[in-house]
Design a protein around this motif. Structure first.
Motif, PDB file in Angstrom:
ATOM      1  N   PHE A 607      36.024  43.296  58.480  1.00  0.00           N
ATOM      2  CA  PHE A 607      37.577  42.324  58.544  1.00  0.00           C
ATOM      3  C   PHE A 607      37.487  41.423  57.364  1.00  0.00           C
ATOM      4  CE2 PHE A 607      35.771  43.444  62.672  1.00  0.00           C
ATOM      5  CZ  PHE A 607      36.978  43.951  63.321  1.00  0.00           C
ATOM      6  N   VAL A 608      38.658  41.350  56.485  1.00  0.00           N
ATOM      7  CA  VAL A 608      38.730  40.466  55.380  1.00  0.00           C
ATOM      8  C   VAL A 608      40.241  40.079  55.678  1.00  0.00           C
ATOM      9  CG1 VAL A 608      38.573  40.447  52.874  1.00  0.00           C
ATOM     10  CG2 VAL A 608      37.166  41.984  54.104  1.00  0.00           C
ATOM     11  N   THR A 609      39.961  38.722  55.164  1.00  0.00           N
ATOM     12  CA  THR A 609      41.482  38.052  55.165  1.00  0.00           C
ATOM     13  C   THR A 609      41.261  36.720  54.121  1.00  0.00           C
ATOM     14  OG1 THR A 609      43.316  36.983  56.436  1.00  0.00           O
ATOM     15  CG2 THR A 609      41.016  36.552  57.207  1.00  0.00           C
ATOM     16  N   GLY A 610      42.412  36.677  53.592  1.00  0.00           N
ATOM     17  CA  GLY A 610      42.321  35.165  52.708  1.00  0.00           C
ATOM     18  C   GLY A 610      41.622  35.449  51.374  1.00  0.00           C
ATOM     19  N   LEU A 611      40.973  34.643  50.765  1.00  0.00           N
ATOM     20  CA  LEU A 611      40.589  34.355  49.352  1.00  0.00           C
ATOM     21  C   LEU A 611      39.069  35.408  49.339  1.00  0.00           C
ATOM     22  CD1 LEU A 611      41.377  31.113  47.843  1.00  0.00           C
ATOM     23  CD2 LEU A 611      42.734  33.028  47.551  1.00  0.00           C
ATOM     24  N   VAL A 612      38.902  36.081  48.266  1.00  0.00           N
ATOM     25  CA  VAL A 612      37.741  36.718  48.131  1.00  0.00           C
ATOM     26  C   VAL A 612      36.884  35.736  46.933  1.00  0.00           C
ATOM     27  CG1 VAL A 612      38.079  38.796  49.139  1.00  0.00           C
ATOM     28  CG2 VAL A 612      38.486  38.684  46.742  1.00  0.00           C
ATOM     29  N   GLN A 613      37.783  35.397  46.292  1.00  0.00           N
ATOM     30  CA  GLN A 613      37.031  34.267  45.175  1.00  0.00           C
ATOM     31  C   GLN A 613      37.872  33.135  45.174  1.00  0.00           C
ATOM     32  OE1 GLN A 613      36.206  36.193  41.046  1.00  0.00           O
ATOM     33  NE2 GLN A 613      37.667  34.718  40.311  1.00  0.00           N
ATOM     34  N   ASP A 614      37.177  32.073  45.350  1.00  0.00           N
ATOM     35  CA  ASP A 614      37.802  30.724  45.559  1.00  0.00           C
ATOM     36  C   ASP A 614      38.376  30.063  44.355  1.00  0.00           C
ATOM     37  OD1 ASP A 614      37.097  30.739  48.264  1.00  0.00           O
ATOM     38  OD2 ASP A 614      35.192  29.720  48.040  1.00  0.00           O
ATOM     39  N   MET A 615      39.147  29.173  44.562  1.00  0.00           N
ATOM     40  CA  MET A 615      39.465  28.430  43.299  1.00  0.00           C
ATOM     41  C   MET A 615      38.456  27.682  42.552  1.00  0.00           C
ATOM     42  SD  MET A 615      42.767  25.504  43.286  1.00  0.00           S
ATOM     43  CE  MET A 615      43.760  26.688  44.173  1.00  0.00           C
ATOM     44  N   HIS A 616      38.566  27.853  41.144  1.00  0.00           N
ATOM     45  CA  HIS A 616      37.617  27.018  40.367  1.00  0.00           C
ATOM     46  C   HIS A 616      38.231  26.924  39.076  1.00  0.00           C
ATOM     47  CE1 HIS A 616      33.825  26.900  38.037  1.00  0.00           C
ATOM     48  NE2 HIS A 616      33.243  26.828  39.130  1.00  0.00           N
ATOM     49  N   TRP A 617      37.502  25.775  38.523  1.00  0.00           N
ATOM     50  CA  TRP A 617      38.319  25.321  37.264  1.00  0.00           C
ATOM     51  C   TRP A 617      38.030  26.588  36.011  1.00  0.00           C
ATOM     52  CZ3 TRP A 617      35.359  24.783  32.536  1.00  0.00           C
ATOM     53  CH2 TRP A 617      33.957  25.108  32.737  1.00  0.00           C
ATOM     54  N   LYS A 618      37.230  27.430  36.060  1.00  0.00           N
ATOM     55  CA  LYS A 618      36.977  28.563  35.297  1.00  0.00           C
ATOM     56  C   LYS A 618      37.824  29.825  35.405  1.00  0.00           C
ATOM     57  CE  LYS A 618      33.071  29.303  33.169  1.00  0.00           C
ATOM     58  NZ  LYS A 618      31.681  29.513  32.798  1.00  0.00           N
ATOM     59  N   ARG A 619      38.196  29.796  36.756  1.00  0.00           N
ATOM     60  CA  ARG A 619      38.945  31.158  36.887  1.00  0.00           C
ATOM     61  C   ARG A 619      40.029  30.826  38.154  1.00  0.00           C
ATOM     62  NH1 ARG A 619      33.745  31.490  39.848  1.00  0.00           N
ATOM     63  NH2 ARG A 619      34.022  31.102  41.893  1.00  0.00           N
ATOM     64  N   LYS A 620      40.687  31.726  38.261  1.00  0.00           N
ATOM     65  CA  LYS A 620      42.020  31.626  39.413  1.00  0.00           C
ATOM     66  C   LYS A 620      41.359  32.122  40.517  1.00  0.00           C
ATOM     67  CE  LYS A 620      45.883  31.918  35.970  1.00  0.00           C
ATOM     68  NZ  LYS A 620      47.004  32.577  35.594  1.00  0.00           N
ATOM     69  N   PRO A 621      41.972  31.777  41.891  1.00  0.00           N
ATOM     70  CA  PRO A 621      41.805  32.319  42.932  1.00  0.00           C
ATOM     71  C   PRO A 621      42.000  33.732  43.131  1.00  0.00           C
ATOM     72  CG  PRO A 621      43.366  30.591  43.356  1.00  0.00           C
ATOM     73  CD  PRO A 621      42.905  30.645  41.858  1.00  0.00           C
ATOM     74  N   VAL A 622      41.279  34.632  43.842  1.00  0.00           N
ATOM     75  CA  VAL A 622      41.602  35.952  44.152  1.00  0.00           C
ATOM     76  C   VAL A 622      41.834  36.242  45.513  1.00  0.00           C
ATOM     77  CG1 VAL A 622      40.990  38.232  43.619  1.00  0.00           C
ATOM     78  CG2 VAL A 622      40.655  36.567  41.705  1.00  0.00           C
ATOM     79  N   ALA A 623      42.920  36.685  45.993  1.00  0.00           N
ATOM     80  CA  ALA A 623      43.275  37.131  47.530  1.00  0.00           C
ATOM     81  C   ALA A 623      42.546  38.734  47.661  1.00  0.00           C
ATOM     82  CB  ALA A 623      44.499  36.928  47.910  1.00  0.00           C
ATOM     83  N   ALA A 624      42.147  38.895  48.818  1.00  0.00           N
ATOM     84  CA  ALA A 624      41.965  40.151  49.301  1.00  0.00           C
ATOM     85  C   ALA A 624      43.025  41.196  49.312  1.00  0.00           C
ATOM     86  CB  ALA A 624      41.180  40.292  50.597  1.00  0.00           C
ATOM     87  N   ASP A 625      42.911  42.119  48.773  1.00  0.00           N
ATOM     88  CA  ASP A 625      43.875  43.325  48.809  1.00  0.00           C
ATOM     89  C   ASP A 625      43.403  44.666  49.616  1.00  0.00           C
ATOM     90  OD1 ASP A 625      42.435  44.219  46.573  1.00  0.00           O
ATOM     91  OD2 ASP A 625      44.159  43.363  45.300  1.00  0.00           O
ATOM     92  N   VAL A 626      44.243  45.752  49.421  1.00  0.00           N
ATOM     93  CA  VAL A 626      43.607  47.089  49.980  1.00  0.00           C
ATOM     94  C   VAL A 626      42.899  47.664  48.994  1.00  0.00           C
ATOM     95  CG1 VAL A 626      44.486  49.385  50.246  1.00  0.00           C
ATOM     96  CG2 VAL A 626      45.891  47.520  50.900  1.00  0.00           C
ATOM     97  N   TYR A 627      42.643  47.186  47.642  1.00  0.00           N
ATOM     98  CA  TYR A 627      41.654  47.675  46.683  1.00  0.00           C
ATOM     99  C   TYR A 627      40.417  47.194  47.149  1.00  0.00           C
ATOM    100  CZ  TYR A 627      46.026  49.292  44.203  1.00  0.00           C
ATOM    101  OH  TYR A 627      47.138  49.733  44.241  1.00  0.00           O
ATOM    102  N   TYR A 628      40.257  45.756  47.394  1.00  0.00           N
ATOM    103  CA  TYR A 628      39.014  45.458  47.784  1.00  0.00           C
ATOM    104  C   TYR A 628      38.505  45.734  48.969  1.00  0.00           C
ATOM    105  CZ  TYR A 628      35.546  41.578  49.039  1.00  0.00           C
ATOM    106  OH  TYR A 628      34.529  41.338  49.335  1.00  0.00           O
ATOM    107  N   ILE A 629      39.230  46.161  50.167  1.00  0.00           N
ATOM    108  CA  ILE A 629      38.574  46.742  51.081  1.00  0.00           C
ATOM    109  C   ILE A 629      38.344  48.069  50.717  1.00  0.00           C
ATOM    110  CG2 ILE A 629      40.657  47.506  52.378  1.00  0.00           C
ATOM    111  CD1 ILE A 629      37.590  45.767  53.981  1.00  0.00           C
ATOM    112  N   LYS A 630      38.896  48.907  49.827  1.00  0.00           N
ATOM    113  CA  LYS A 630      38.637  50.348  49.735  1.00  0.00           C
ATOM    114  C   LYS A 630      37.458  50.185  48.770  1.00  0.00           C
ATOM    115  CE  LYS A 630      40.276  54.111  47.099  1.00  0.00           C
ATOM    116  NZ  LYS A 630      41.322  54.804  46.137  1.00  0.00           N
ATOM    117  N   GLY A 631      37.306  49.332  47.769  1.00  0.00           N
ATOM    118  CA  GLY A 631      36.139  49.112  47.168  1.00  0.00           C
ATOM    119  C   GLY A 631      34.819  48.989  47.630  1.00  0.00           C
ATOM    120  N   VAL A 632      34.931  47.972  48.969  1.00  0.00           N
ATOM    121  CA  VAL A 632      33.735  47.596  49.611  1.00  0.00           C
ATOM    122  C   VAL A 632      33.423  48.872  50.360  1.00  0.00           C
ATOM    123  CG1 VAL A 632      32.926  46.216  51.397  1.00  0.00           C
ATOM    124  CG2 VAL A 632      34.083  45.308  49.663  1.00  0.00           C
ATOM    125  N   SER A 633      34.248  49.610  51.028  1.00  0.00           N
ATOM    126  CA  SER A 633      34.152  50.748  51.831  1.00  0.00           C
ATOM    127  C   SER A 633      33.272  51.914  51.214  1.00  0.00           C
ATOM    128  CB  SER A 633      35.321  51.181  52.725  1.00  0.00           C
ATOM    129  OG  SER A 633      36.189  50.252  53.051  1.00  0.00           O
TER     130      SER A 633
END
Length: 807
Positions: A607-633
């Motif tokens: 189960f995945v929801t929300g951000l998979v990469q938090d907000m940081h001064w060096k990078r932008k936050p990344v939200a979970a999407d279909v590609y993320y769950i497919k990649g983990v699977s």
């Protein structure tokens, strides 16, 4: 189970601070899940002062306001603007000075500040009773008696009740701890053992004098199996009214609503001793007969909640000469209870068969405090003692006299269970060598009786308040929890033999995948296998396993899918502002063919929801999407050593869209975005991604063999290629064409950029692909690589009508 600190402390021989008592309770197996403060008056009148009104004068700019000067015990009086019509000099009043927070009966708390009201400064507030939680009146300020001490705290005058409340997570077998006296017994055992003193609970011994003129009552038990002991006592001349404040405070602190003094006393005794009681209006008992029996199936009976119920032939009933008065041990009847007109009562104190009570309670969906105690087994030896204590309390609070002695029907006394424990068994099971004197001392304080004592064994008689104890292992548990699990020494060496279990492969795979997911930021969860049928459609419920005796209307089926219980977890966290979650669970789903055959299916779910990469001064936050769950699977399947293919699927209504992964011609996993319609059932307003693996198929297809090979001596070569294709073309089509060339030296193909622009043409997009080539026996030449890249470009241009980008 809810325990009051003040109530419990009355039975302890030493005073313990709440923090230490909480630790002791947890140590002896009565885990304190939550500690809370109870206040009969919100805020407990903190900061409020008793003051005297010295002067009053009309406000210069408001007809309905008064400017007062009040003495609060400080050097200088306070100037307070008051709007109450009854304020006058010489009154003793309650004042909230600047900085004090008041808690009204309704509304939010309010902190006093220096205020300017119509041009006049006000340094606090003279309070009405509803403004500080002492009542509902707002007719004017509270005026106290003339002897109220000026400058003293209002709390010392009104004495609001405060308490510390422990929420204890009891295991189902601990019937003995479902009362304050039972918990006190355990705490005393702990203190006696650890402080080497003879501590015993300080149980109050109340007495009464029986009236020579008894109220006649005939008690007959026709079903002695379901009611092994029945005790009762009559009390005449009572006055039913509100309980005294101390009794109301005791009940309110543990969440029990006061009703009247008689009902409140039965509730108090139940939570005090663990023995449920029931009070009947004596004058409404037809024929002054009390008969304990079952009635024919279908007999109608109206309970206290004014619902008419059809009785089962096994429901044990308390009847009079005309018919049923009460469902024994569960719920009273509408026509036999205590009312304001009641003057004489018959008080019941009985032992009912736990199995019978539990079945009746679930059969009629009547989950009462009394039933929850009877179904776990009450102390059969205490019915008379508890009845006498309750009668003494009733005559003290409600007046009246006890009309006769206790009636006690106990034809076949229950013998005590005897258990023999050998000291070597105690050492083997506990891991600690206990001295025999220590064992005997712990057991005696807990209420056990030593029957036989030898060099190598001990035989004890189990007290009636511990019906769950019947085995030597139970005795070991009692000793361990009083001594403390933390006091069991940890051996310096532990012998571990290799596992040869048939489930070794399953456990190894589970550990490997769990470690990988945890390393990727996932958290393992464990949800209930029982769920709510309301989550599913009628079609989905056809193969579902329904419960015959469900715990509640919301837990009535074995889950046919793991998705819904996971969504409950996400909803719970989302409601508490925890919206970025990565969870996984190993569990089972259940189904039936309807012919009495049931099946269980093992799953691994993500189960995945929300951000998979938090907000940081060096990078932008990344939200979970279909590609993320497919990649983990896909990573899980790669880790399992399974060769698979992935295809898009839109047939599952639980998903907006999903990808199904196949191996050996069968589906082994599905991943995608959960449908908005399903999320709305859980009030989840953000996207949720879900992956479901058939764990049994994963195990069957996976290989635990690890293959190693030498690191290549020769360098790999990377080449990039950009091609323009139709916008609707999938990368999988491009990849399959490239892999179809079977270039043995090509070790990797990877899409690293997708670009769309009007400059490259309407309805077109650009794909940038990276190729890796490697020969483990020699260094590749440019000529070889160019030839392979030419074949790739020719194939893509011919088969996919792709245009190769030159720049």
């Amino acid at each position: 189970m809810t325990i009051s600190y003040k109530w419990l402390s009355e039975y302890l021989p030493v005073q313990l601070e709440p923090e230490r008592l909480s630790k002791i309770l947890t140590a002896i197996g009565l885990e304190v899940e939550k500690t809370a403060t109870y206040e009969s008056v919100r805020g407990s009148l903190r900061g409020l002062i008793i003051a005297e009104v010295l002067e009053t004068e009309r406000h210069p700019n408001a007809d309905k306001l008064t400017v007062t000067r009040v003495a609060t015990g400080a050097a200088e009086p306070l100037q307070i603007v008051c709007g109450a019509p009854n304020v006058a000099p010489g009154q003793r009043v309650v004042v909230a000075p600047v900085g004090t927070t008041i808690y009204p009966v309704s509304g939010d708390p309010l902190t006093m500040k220096v205020a300017k009201i119509r041009g006049v400064e006000s340094h606090g507030m003279i309070c009405a009773e509803d403004e500080i939680g002492l009542g509902t009146s707002h007719d004017g300020i509270m005026v106290l008696p003339g002897d109220a001490p000026v400058g003293s705290a209002a709390a010392s005058w009104f004495r609001p009740y405060t308490d510390t409340i422990f929420e204890i997570g009891l295991t189902p077998n601990r019937m003995d701890a479902m009362s304050h006296q039972g918990v006190a017994r355990d705490v005393c055992a702990y203190l006696a053992h650890h402080e080497k003193k003879d501590y015993r609970p300080l149980i109050p011994q109340k007495t009464f004098r029986s009236d020579a003129k008894a109220l006649p009552v005939s008690v007959r038990v026709e079903n002695a199996e379901a009611c092994r002991r029945y005790s009762g006592i009559c009390i005449r001349g009572i006055e039913v009214k509100d309980s005294p404040q101390w009794l109301q405070d005791r009940l309110l602190s543990i969440g029990v609503r006061p009703i009247n003094n008689i009902v409140d006393i039965t509730n108090f005794i139940q939570h005090d001793t663990g023995q449920p009681l029931h009070a009947f209006d004596y004058d409404r008992i037809s024929g002054q007969q009390v008969i304990v029996k079952t009635l024919p199936a279908g007999t109608l009976f109206t309970t206290l909640d004014e619902k008419e119920r059809k009785l089962h032939e096994d429901d044990l009933m308390i009847c009079d000469a005309n018919g049923p008065m009460c469902i024994a041990g569960v719920f009273g009847g509408v026509n036999s209870g205590v009312t304001l007109q009641t003057t004489n009562i018959f008080l019941e104190s009985a032992w009912f068969d736990p199995v019978s009570i539990r079945k009746t309670s679930f059969r009629h969906q009547l989950r009462t405090d009394a039933a929850s105690r009877f179904e776990k087994g009450t102390d059969i030896s205490g019915t008379v003692l508890v009845a006498r204590r309750a009668a003494a309390l009733i005559t003290e609070i409600a007046g009246g006299t006890v009309a006769g002695e206790v009636t006690d029907i106990y034809p076949d006394p229950l013998p005590k269970t005897q258990v023999t424990i050998k000291y070597h068994y105690l050492k083997k099971l506990s891991g600690k060598n206990y001295h025999p004197d220590t064992v005997k001392r712990i057991l005696e304080v807990l209420g056990f009786t030593i029957e036989r004592d030898s060099m190598d064994a001990l035989t004890v008689a189990v007290p009636y308040h511990k019906p769950d104890i019947s085995l030597p292992a139970d005795i070991v548990e009692e000793i361990l929890r009083i001594d403390g699990l933390d006091n069991v020494p940890i051996p310096s060496t532990i012998s571990i033999s290799p596992s040869v279990e048939q489930h070794a492969h399953s456990e190894q795979m589970r550990e490997k995948i769990s470690a990988t997911l945890t390393g990727a930021g996932f958290t393992e969860i464990l949800t209930n296998s029982i769920t709510n049928s309301a989550y599913f459609t009628e079609e989905q419920l056809l193969p579902a396993v329904k419960l015959l005796n469900n715990l509640s209307s919301e837990l009535d089926i074995m889950r046919p899918s793991m998705l819904h219980t996971g969504l409950e977890v996400i909803a719970f966290n989302s409601n508490r502002k925890n919206t970025s979650l990565r969870l996984f669970e190993f569990g089972k789903t259940y189904s039936t063919s309807g012919t009495g055959k049931y099946s269980e299916t093992a799953h691994l779910c993500l189960f995945v929801t929300g951000l998979v990469q938090d907000m940081h001064w060096k990078r932008k936050p990344v939200a979970a999407d279909v590609y993320y769950i497919k990649g983990v699977s896909q990573a899980i399947l790669d880790l399992s050593g399974i060769t698979y293919t992935a295809t898009k699927d839109n047939s599952n209504p639980a998903f907006e869209s999903s990808v199904v992964m196949h191996a050996n011609g069968e589906a082994i996993a599905e991943a995608g975005m959960v449908s908005k319609q399903l999320l709305s059932k859980f009030d989840i307003r953000h996207p949720v991604l879900f992956a479901d693996f058939s764990w049994d198929r994963i195990l069957a297809l996976s290989t635990s063999r690890v293959q190693f090979k030498e690191i290549p001596k020769y360098p790999s070569v990377e080449r990039d290629l950009a091609l323009i294709v139709d916008k609707g073309m999938k990368y999988e089509q491009v990849r399959s064409r490239i892999e179809g060339l079977r270039l043995r030296k090509m070790t990797d193909v990877r899409l690293f950029d997708v670009f769309e622009s009007e400059k490259i043409g309407a309805g077109k997009k650009s794909m940038a692909i990276s190729f890796t080539f490697l020969d483990e026996e020699k260094t590749l030449t440019d000529k070889e690589i160019d030839s392979w890249m030419s074949r790739i470009m020719e194939t893509l241009e011919r088969d996919l009508h792709a245009e190769i980008r030159k720049s």
